[in-house]
Design an enzyme around this catalytic site. Structure first.
Site, PDB file in Angstrom:
ATOM      1  N   ARG A 246       0.969  -1.270  -0.085  1.00 62.14           N
ATOM      2  CA  ARG A 246       0.122   0.320   0.469  1.00 62.14           C
ATOM      3  C   ARG A 246       0.712   1.150   0.429  1.00 62.14           C
ATOM      4  O   ARG A 246       0.604   2.417  -0.649  1.00 62.14           O
ATOM      5  CB  ARG A 246      -1.130   0.023   1.367  1.00 62.14           C
ATOM      6  CG  ARG A 246      -1.753   1.339   1.571  1.00 62.14           C
ATOM      7  CD  ARG A 246      -2.534   1.038   3.091  1.00 62.14           C
ATOM      8  NE  ARG A 246      -1.428   0.680   3.704  1.00 62.14           N
ATOM      9  CZ  ARG A 246      -0.747   1.661   4.523  1.00 62.14           C
ATOM     10  NH1 ARG A 246      -0.256   2.968   4.266  1.00 62.14           N
ATOM     11  NH2 ARG A 246      -0.164   1.845   5.418  1.00 62.14           N
TER      12      ARG A 246
ATOM     13  N   CYS B  33      -3.932  -2.769  12.472  1.00 66.05           N
ATOM     14  CA  CYS B  33      -2.887  -4.023  12.124  1.00 66.05           C
ATOM     15  C   CYS B  33      -3.115  -5.312  13.373  1.00 66.05           C
ATOM     16  O   CYS B  33      -2.960  -6.546  12.454  1.00 66.05           O
ATOM     17  CB  CYS B  33      -1.370  -3.486  12.270  1.00 66.05           C
ATOM     18  SG  CYS B  33      -1.402  -2.471  10.321  1.00 66.05           S
TER      19      CYS B  33
ATOM     20  N   CYS C 233       1.918  -7.131   9.377  1.00 71.40           N
ATOM     21  CA  CYS C 233       3.656  -6.666  10.614  1.00 71.40           C
ATOM     22  C   CYS C 233       4.703  -6.034   9.785  1.00 71.40           C
ATOM     23  O   CYS C 233       5.244  -6.490   8.978  1.00 71.40           O
ATOM     24  CB  CYS C 233       3.843  -7.943  11.648  1.00 71.40           C
ATOM     25  SG  CYS C 233       5.501  -7.717  12.396  1.00 71.40           S
ATOM     26  N   ASP C 234       5.176  -4.845  10.190  1.00 72.26           N
ATOM     27  CA  ASP C 234       6.441  -4.324   9.995  1.00 72.26           C
ATOM     28  C   ASP C 234       7.164  -4.827  10.670  1.00 72.26           C
ATOM     29  O   ASP C 234       6.880  -4.442  12.202  1.00 72.26           O
ATOM     30  CB  ASP C 234       6.286  -2.947   9.697  1.00 72.26           C
ATOM     31  CG  ASP C 234       7.857  -2.041  10.111  1.00 72.26           C
ATOM     32  OD1 ASP C 234       8.052  -2.211   9.956  1.00 72.26           O
ATOM     33  OD2 ASP C 234       6.999  -0.626  10.174  1.00 72.26           O
TER      34      ASP C 234
END
Length: 264
Positions: free
Chosen positions: A21, A146, A168-169
């Site tokens: 995104r 998230c 998940c970053d």
């Protein structure tokens, strides 16, 4: 926190390049689980310095049901700034869903108050769940949740929690998320006269952003250090009455911080 480094290694070795995104690009895997024993220490990553003050203030902000960044800005926490509108509003994000989920007949459900009630009155329930994924309001949120759903489990006087995180970053976001939910478990355990148990983290699209790869590689050269200990200095009347100064961390001596850009 060897589990965290093992996840990072897995994504570096097996991750699939994907668009996203934000337009940044990621290395991504789908489906990963980690289990942590909260009795072994507070879950704050030690292979880089993490900003616990921001984690505490964000959780208190969630617990207050707030969705405007004014409180965060007053406390020099900028992690939500990029997503807020000109008035500081984020739409019906986590705090709204946790504390005032709107029903079709106009009622509001305080999911966290219900968690406390169930933990005290029906701890064997398999329905002690909080969801932030309100399909009917996703289009009104500045950022879709998230960390979308979490469940509590009581056994032998200990409180455990499992979180499902749909996105998940790993480098920037995950250390915050793990510490935040660990803190929530400690608070709930105190309120409900339980001991802390396990924290289970389950990830969906679990990724490293392409502009975090060098930072991840640096972090992977570092050995984990002993976990710090969390002291909650006061037991307030309810889960929603904690203050920032109620929390004290001891024994946190991590490796130096590693800076990385946020993907918006």
């Amino acid at each position: 926190m060897k589990q965290y480094l093992d996840l990072m290694r897995r994504v570096r070795a097996q991750g699939t390049p994907k668009a996203d995104r934000t337009g940044t690009g990621t290395l991504s895997i789908f489906g990963h689980q980690m289990r942590f024993d909260l009795r072994q220490g507070f879950l704050l990553v030690t292979t880089k310095r993490c900003h616990l003050r921001s984690i505490i203030h964000e959780l208190l902000w969630f617990l207050n049901g707030d969705t405007n960044i004014a409180y965060l800005q007053q406390n020099n926490v900028s992690i939500w700034d990029e997503w807020a509108d000109d008035n500081g509003d984020l739409g019906p994000v986590y705090g709204r869903q946790w504390r005032a989920w709107g029903t079709s007949d106009g009622r509001q459900i305080d999911q966290l108050a219900e968690v406390v009630r169930q933990l005290k009155q029906d701890p064997d329930s398999r329905r002690i769940i909080v969801s932030a994924w309100n399909v009917g309001e996703l289009d009104k949120m500045a950022l879709a949740p998230c960390h979308a759903l979490f469940q509590f489990y009581v056994a032998n006087g200990t409180l455990s929690c499992q979180l499902y995180q749909r996105s998940c970053d790993i480098f920037l976001g995950l250390p915050f998320n793990i510490a935040s939910y660990a803190l929530l478990v400690h608070m709930l355990a105190q309120q409900c006269d339980l001991q802390v148990g396990d924290f289970v983290w389950t990830g969906g699209d679990t990724h490293l952003y392409s502009n975090h790869l060098q930072q991840a590689d640096l972090q992977l050269t570092r050995d984990p250090l002993p976990l710090p200990q969390l002291l909650i200095k006061r037991r307030p009347a309810t889960l929603f009455d904690y203050r920032f100064e109620d929390f004290e961390l001891t024994g946190y001596d991590p490796h130096p911080a590693i800076k990385a850009p946020v993907a918006v």
